[in-house]
Every structure is written in C-alpha cells, then in structure tokens.
Design a protein around this motif. Sequence first.
Motif, PDB file in Angstrom:
ATOM      1  N   ALA A  68       0.785  -1.165  -0.006  1.00  7.01           N
ATOM      2  CA  ALA A  68       0.038  -0.028  -0.020  1.00  7.01           C
ATOM      3  C   ALA A  68       0.719   1.250  -0.097  1.00  7.01           C
ATOM      4  CB  ALA A  68      -1.085   0.053   1.062  1.00  7.01           C
ATOM      5  N   MET A  69       1.740   1.629   1.102  1.00 12.96           N
ATOM      6  CA  MET A  69       2.585   2.508   1.256  1.00 12.96           C
ATOM      7  C   MET A  69       3.380   2.558   2.375  1.00 12.96           C
ATOM      8  SD  MET A  69       0.083   5.572   2.822  1.00 12.96           S
ATOM      9  CE  MET A  69      -0.358   5.279   4.712  1.00 12.96           C
ATOM     10  N   ASP A  70       4.439   3.341   2.264  1.00  9.35           N
ATOM     11  CA  ASP A  70       5.085   3.622   3.640  1.00  9.35           C
ATOM     12  C   ASP A  70       5.054   5.095   4.065  1.00  9.35           C
ATOM     13  OD1 ASP A  70       6.723   1.088   3.107  1.00  9.35           O
ATOM     14  OD2 ASP A  70       7.700   1.958   1.585  1.00  9.35           O
ATOM     15  N   PHE A  71       5.062   5.387   5.333  1.00  7.30           N
ATOM     16  CA  PHE A  71       4.926   6.470   5.724  1.00  7.30           C
ATOM     17  C   PHE A  71       5.891   7.078   6.723  1.00  7.30           C
ATOM     18  CE2 PHE A  71       3.107   9.626   8.775  1.00  7.30           C
ATOM     19  CZ  PHE A  71       2.577  10.560   7.964  1.00  7.30           C
ATOM     20  N   GLY A  72       6.408   8.243   6.571  1.00  6.98           N
ATOM     21  CA  GLY A  72       7.264   8.733   7.591  1.00  6.98           C
ATOM     22  C   GLY A  72       7.085  10.267   7.572  1.00  6.98           C
ATOM     23  N   ARG A  73       7.827  10.931   8.709  1.00  3.19           N
ATOM     24  CA  ARG A  73       7.726  12.444   8.906  1.00  3.19           C
ATOM     25  C   ARG A  73       8.936  12.977   9.290  1.00  3.19           C
ATOM     26  NH1 ARG A  73       4.662  13.297  14.227  1.00  3.19           N
ATOM     27  NH2 ARG A  73       6.771  13.439  14.995  1.00  3.19           N
ATOM     28  N   ILE A  74       9.322  14.399   8.717  1.00  2.71           N
ATOM     29  CA  ILE A  74      10.200  15.202   9.230  1.00  2.71           C
ATOM     30  C   ILE A  74       9.851  16.548   9.546  1.00  2.71           C
ATOM     31  CG2 ILE A  74      12.510  16.053   8.474  1.00  2.71           C
ATOM     32  CD1 ILE A  74      12.705  13.986   6.174  1.00  2.71           C
ATOM     33  N   THR A  75      10.228  17.135  10.570  1.00  4.97           N
ATOM     34  CA  THR A  75      10.014  18.332  11.021  1.00  4.97           C
ATOM     35  C   THR A  75      11.178  19.314  10.519  1.00  4.97           C
ATOM     36  OG1 THR A  75       8.695  17.713  12.988  1.00  4.97           O
ATOM     37  CG2 THR A  75       9.484  19.847  12.874  1.00  4.97           C
ATOM     38  N   ILE A  76      10.680  20.269   9.930  1.00  2.00           N
ATOM     39  CA  ILE A  76      11.881  21.203   9.412  1.00  2.00           C
ATOM     40  C   ILE A  76      11.619  22.667  10.255  1.00  2.00           C
ATOM     41  CG2 ILE A  76      12.578  22.477   7.694  1.00  2.00           C
ATOM     42  CD1 ILE A  76      11.801  20.127   5.683  1.00  2.00           C
ATOM     43  N   ALA A  77      12.473  22.884  11.302  1.00  2.00           N
ATOM     44  CA  ALA A  77      12.790  24.020  11.970  1.00  2.00           C
ATOM     45  C   ALA A  77      11.130  24.569  12.403  1.00  2.00           C
ATOM     46  CB  ALA A  77      13.173  25.307  11.112  1.00  2.00           C
ATOM     47  N   ASN A  78      10.192  23.470  12.929  1.00  2.00           N
ATOM     48  CA  ASN A  78       9.058  23.778  13.590  1.00  2.00           C
ATOM     49  C   ASN A  78       8.024  24.593  12.451  1.00  2.00           C
ATOM     50  OD1 ASN A  78       9.683  22.682  15.835  1.00  2.00           O
ATOM     51  ND2 ASN A  78      10.851  24.736  16.710  1.00  2.00           N
ATOM     52  N   ASP A  79       8.466  25.067  11.353  1.00  2.00           N
ATOM     53  CA  ASP A  79       7.622  25.758  10.486  1.00  2.00           C
ATOM     54  C   ASP A  79       6.935  24.679   9.555  1.00  2.00           C
ATOM     55  OD1 ASP A  79       7.909  28.216  11.729  1.00  2.00           O
ATOM     56  OD2 ASP A  79       9.976  28.490  10.327  1.00  2.00           O
ATOM     57  N   TYR A  80       7.620  23.734   9.075  1.00  2.00           N
ATOM     58  CA  TYR A  80       7.230  22.926   7.969  1.00  2.00           C
ATOM     59  C   TYR A  80       7.302  21.485   8.490  1.00  2.00           C
ATOM     60  CZ  TYR A  80       7.692  26.811   5.011  1.00  2.00           C
ATOM     61  OH  TYR A  80       7.513  28.081   4.608  1.00  2.00           O
ATOM     62  N   MET A  81       6.394  20.482   8.187  1.00  2.00           N
ATOM     63  CA  MET A  81       6.435  19.138   8.592  1.00  2.00           C
ATOM     64  C   MET A  81       6.236  18.400   7.013  1.00  2.00           C
ATOM     65  SD  MET A  81       6.092  17.241  11.171  1.00  2.00           S
ATOM     66  CE  MET A  81       5.124  18.045  12.421  1.00  2.00           C
ATOM     67  N   LEU A  82       7.216  17.758   6.630  1.00  9.07           N
ATOM     68  CA  LEU A  82       7.315  16.954   5.286  1.00  9.07           C
ATOM     69  C   LEU A  82       6.509  15.500   5.897  1.00  9.07           C
ATOM     70  CD1 LEU A  82      10.982  17.156   3.960  1.00  9.07           C
ATOM     71  CD2 LEU A  82       8.790  18.618   3.673  1.00  9.07           C
ATOM     72  N   TYR A  83       5.791  15.142   5.166  1.00  8.35           N
ATOM     73  CA  TYR A  83       5.013  13.861   5.000  1.00  8.35           C
ATOM     74  C   TYR A  83       5.496  13.015   3.939  1.00  8.35           C
ATOM     75  CZ  TYR A  83       2.015  15.863   8.789  1.00  8.35           C
ATOM     76  OH  TYR A  83       1.694  16.429   9.975  1.00  8.35           O
ATOM     77  N   LEU A  84       5.998  12.137   4.071  1.00  4.70           N
ATOM     78  CA  LEU A  84       6.680  11.185   3.057  1.00  4.70           C
ATOM     79  C   LEU A  84       5.840   9.819   2.885  1.00  4.70           C
ATOM     80  CD1 LEU A  84      10.434  11.100   4.344  1.00  4.70           C
ATOM     81  CD2 LEU A  84       9.143  12.796   2.830  1.00  4.70           C
ATOM     82  N   PHE A  85       5.453   9.852   1.437  1.00  3.48           N
ATOM     83  CA  PHE A  85       4.734   8.509   1.194  1.00  3.48           C
ATOM     84  C   PHE A  85       5.432   7.894   0.158  1.00  3.48           C
ATOM     85  CE2 PHE A  85       1.700  11.580   3.122  1.00  3.48           C
ATOM     86  CZ  PHE A  85       0.514  10.886   3.318  1.00  3.48           C
ATOM     87  N   GLY A  86       5.827   6.575   0.757  1.00  5.54           N
ATOM     88  CA  GLY A  86       6.297   5.640  -0.456  1.00  5.54           C
ATOM     89  C   GLY A  86       5.436   4.901  -0.976  1.00  5.54           C
TER      90      GLY A  86
END
Length: 197
Positions: A68-86
């Motif tokens: 289905a997918m992989d999912f991960g997250r990265i916070t960038i300087a509290n202003d941006y949140m990257l949501y990664l969908f494999g």
Amino acid sequence: MEFGRSDHWRLPTAIKILIAGGFGAGKTTMVGAVSETRPLRTEEALTQLGANVDDLSGVERKFTTTVAMDFGRITIANDYMLYLFGTPGQERFWFVWDELALGALGAVVLADTRRLDACFPAVDYFEKREQPFIVALNCFDGTRPFTVGEVRSAIGLEPEIPIVLCDARRRDSGRQVLITLMEHAMRMGASPVGTMS
C-alpha cells in the motif's frame, strides 16, 4: 482564563512528498532512514505465488514488498512538516498511486542502476501529471556506476529535471535528496502552503 488566539502557537505547514520508483529500488529503506518517527510500513512477504508475477532479477535477496505505502515524517525548523509517502513498486499495486499523489508538492523517483528500466513508469507518471519530480540514483554496493549523463539519456529526461546520487540507507543522503526536490519544486512554481488534501 482566556482561550483566544495566541501569536506564539501555530501549526506547521504540512508538505506531502512521494517517494516512488520500481520494485526493489529502496523506497521503504529511504523513508525509514530519513523519518524522525518510526515509519509506517505495509510490507508483506514475497511468496512463491508471486514468483510468476514479480521480476526478482537484480533483487534476488528481497523477501518483502510494499503493498500500500510507507509513511514517515520530518519536522523542519518547527515551520514545516514533511509527510513522506513511499509508493508500492509493483505494477499490480499502481492503482494506489493516484490516491497517494493527491496534494503532493512533488516526488522523488528512486532509481536502481541494476534495473534502471524499472523507474520508467514512475518517470512517465509524473511527467504526464506535470508534477515536479527529481530522479535519485540509489548507489548500491558493487553496482556499475553510470554517469548522470548516461542515466539522463537512458531515461529521456529533460535537462531541467535534477538527477542526484544517493544512498537510501543513509539519513544525510536521503535528506539531501529531499532538499533537492524542494528546491526544484519551488523553481517550478510549486508552493508548500496548502499542499495537503
């Protein structure tokens, strides 16, 4: 007690990014390497029944597949949140891509030089959608090194689409790939604001 708005508290801007590519290219590995949280994975064991469907040449030591997918997250300087969908790499699971692509700022097409042709469908998919993407060559140990020019020619990429070398197992390498994608998407006029659906 007052419950009005506070200038000191706000939610980070959410940015959705896809990690796509062929079966066995390293998508699950990359999401796991860069995510600051334990990644969500939907992996299942490869079975003998799939042997007639899945081409394992070049990835004979692969024993699981994303369904289905992989999912991960990265916070960038509290202003941006990257949501990664494999995305899943096998053709029989490509129907999931349309749902995952909704609202995405852009995509990383992860390519394995042992099976370069496996990334062609992902490149075609994002070209047809006119969605910003880059190609990241996952440099596995013992693989024949190709120049960026050779890969660009083989894939038929336009000169403005970045191709970068990476090691999907390494956090710093994966993060550099994501930075390259963000910079490319911004040059293409994409905006991180309001990209999640």
